[in-house]
Design an enzyme around this catalytic site. Structure first.
Site, PDB file in Angstrom:
ATOM      1  N   PRO A 276       0.789  -1.241   0.000  1.00 27.52           N
ATOM      2  CA  PRO A 276       0.000   0.000   0.000  1.00 27.52           C
ATOM      3  C   PRO A 276       0.819   1.288   0.000  1.00 27.52           C
ATOM      4  O   PRO A 276       0.247   2.365   0.143  1.00 27.52           O
ATOM      5  CB  PRO A 276      -0.793  -0.124   1.301  1.00 27.52           C
TER       6      PRO A 276
ATOM      7  N   LYS B 220       6.763   1.665   1.864  1.00 22.81           N
ATOM      8  CA  LYS B 220       8.178   1.812   1.515  1.00 22.81           C
ATOM      9  C   LYS B 220       8.392   2.812   0.388  1.00 22.81           C
ATOM     10  O   LYS B 220       9.401   3.517   0.367  1.00 22.81           O
ATOM     11  CB  LYS B 220       8.769   0.436   1.190  1.00 22.81           C
TER      12      LYS B 220
ATOM     13  N   ASP C 241       2.383  -2.278  -8.722  1.00 16.53           N
ATOM     14  CA  ASP C 241       1.606  -3.349  -8.102  1.00 16.53           C
ATOM     15  C   ASP C 241       0.675  -3.928  -9.161  1.00 16.53           C
ATOM     16  O   ASP C 241       0.369  -3.261 -10.157  1.00 16.53           O
ATOM     17  CB  ASP C 241       0.804  -2.856  -6.895  1.00 16.53           C
TER      18      ASP C 241
ATOM     19  N   ASP D 260      10.175  -6.100  -2.040  1.00 16.09           N
ATOM     20  CA  ASP D 260       9.545  -6.529  -0.787  1.00 16.09           C
ATOM     21  C   ASP D 260       8.362  -7.399  -1.205  1.00 16.09           C
ATOM     22  O   ASP D 260       7.282  -6.904  -1.493  1.00 16.09           O
ATOM     23  CB  ASP D 260       9.094  -5.313   0.014  1.00 16.09           C
TER      24      ASP D 260
ATOM     25  N   CYS E 111       8.376 -10.451   5.257  1.00 12.54           N
ATOM     26  CA  CYS E 111       7.985 -10.419   6.670  1.00 12.54           C
ATOM     27  C   CYS E 111       7.654 -11.839   7.121  1.00 12.54           C
ATOM     28  O   CYS E 111       6.687 -12.061   7.847  1.00 12.54           O
ATOM     29  CB  CYS E 111       6.818  -9.473   6.899  1.00 12.54           C
TER      30      CYS E 111
END
Length: 375
Positions: A171, A174, A192, A237, A291
């Site tokens: 969203p 970063k 995205d 990421d 993560c």
């Protein structure tokens, strides 16, 4: 030239919610292979204790956690039982750190500075809801973000003249952080593939006044074909199994976890990382992050890309002074990874920080045919 993309992996069927079973004897032992803090140690055996057996988290996840952390497993499990404190960073595009913190203090908010990031703070008084009701939040002067999530952009460390790709940007945590880091200069391409997630990315860009961020919609695995060796640095990421965000009191956070999901995520991650490398110029930097705690999604992906792009990329050290980082694994089960992967970093789950993984690569040579780089 080897293929740089795959068909989308089939969505793993939702695994049934797995809860610890008392049928798994408390005297059971599990092997521990080179924990991240002691990656040169031999295999040891650690008991699955009563405490970690009664956790609602999936038994197989706990077993793997024990392989990773050994005698520290119960401490790690405790971090899944309580919510993390609210943490945020100041958006210095809008106001200085001192201006924002003084304004929050005047409203009764107590904050604690983060030793390794000047613009980051831990909220010590009042609630998240109260913080989101402030002008500082609604005007985009602060951005609420877990501390671990702030690390990859700092590791990428772009110059303010760079062309940067955030390959899985929504969203926008970063991408907007990179805009602040680069003083709203340079060019950040935030990509995205989800239209719904892009709406959130657009909203965050506007609130943060991140004018240097340009939003595009592409499959991350093939975006390199539009931008062959175009960017000075790329942040990957990637989507992951999100193990570090499990919460014992939120079954939805872990009910879909399975070894198959890890395998499916690993396949996707490999091709996103390879696409990131292909979109980056020779001499450029690529940062890979997740993560999750799973070595298959972390060190094993880096190991794979080092083989696929042999001689074109190499792991480089990560130096983030005072940050609570531990070295990457060089072994997991019967797998042995490239020795340079010890230079990648892990964040061990703690009361204040989610688990995280960060690997930094530099691109030494061009990895795609020269004809594709000509506009």
């Amino acid at each position: 030239m080897p293929k740089r993309g795959l068909e989308p992996p089939k969505v793993a069927p939702h695994a049934p919610e797995a809860c610890a079973s008392t049928s798994f004897a408390t005297s059971a032992m599990t092997k521990v292979y080179h924990s991240n803090a002691l990656s040169e140690r031999g295999t040891i055996e650690v008991p699955m204790t009563d405490q970690n057996l009664i956790s609602p988290l999936p038994v197989e996840f706990i077993r793997r956690l024990t392989q990773l952390y050994g005698n520290s497993t119960n401490q790690i499990l405790d971090t899944f039982k309580a919510p993390k404190p609210t943490t945020f960073r100041v958006n210095t595009i809008k106001l200085s750190v001192n201006e924002v913190i003084l304004a929050l203090n005047a409203q009764g908010f107590e904050t604690e500075p983060v030793a390794w990031y000047y613009e980051a703070f831990i909220l010590k008084s009042k609630t998240l809801r109260e913080l989101t009701d402030t002008v500082q939040y609604t005007k985009g002067q602060i951005y609420i973000q877990n501390l671990s999530s702030m690390i990859p952009a700092l590791v990428l460390a772009p110059k303010d003249t760079d062309k940067v790709l955030d390959i899985c940007a929504a969203p926008g945590s970063k991408a907007t952080q990179l805009a602040v880091y680069m003083k709203n200069r340079g060019r950040i391409t935030a990509n995205d593939s989800s239209r719904i997630r892009i709406y959130r990315l657009q909203a965050n860009r506007e609130r943060q006044d991140a004018r240097s961020v340009r939003i595009v919609e592409n499959d991350a695995r093939s975006i390199w074909q539009k931008y062959p060796e175009f960017f000075d640095c790329t942040l990957a990421d990637v989507p992951c199994s999100m193990e570090a965000r499990f919460s014992c009191d939120q079954p939805d956070s872990y009910k879909d976890w399975s070894l198959k999901k890890i395998k499916d995520m690993m396949s996707l991650q490999k091709w996103i990382l390879r696409s990131a490398i292909s979109a980056t110029k020779a001499g450029g930097t690529i940062v890979y992050s997740t993560c999750t705690l799973s070595p298959e999604e972390n060190e094993q992906v880096i190991d794979w890309v080092l083989k696929k792009e042999k001689g074109n990329v190499q792991v480089v050290p990560i130096d983030l002074q005072n940050a609570p980082l531990t070295q990457g694994l060089v072994n997991w089960g019967d797998k042995k990874y490239h020795k340079s992967i010890v230079q990648t970093k892990r964040v061990t789950p703690s009361p204040t920080m989610e688990g995280f993984y960060i690997g930094k690569l530099t691109k030494i040579h061009s990895s795609i045919p020269k004809i594709l780089t000509q506009e």
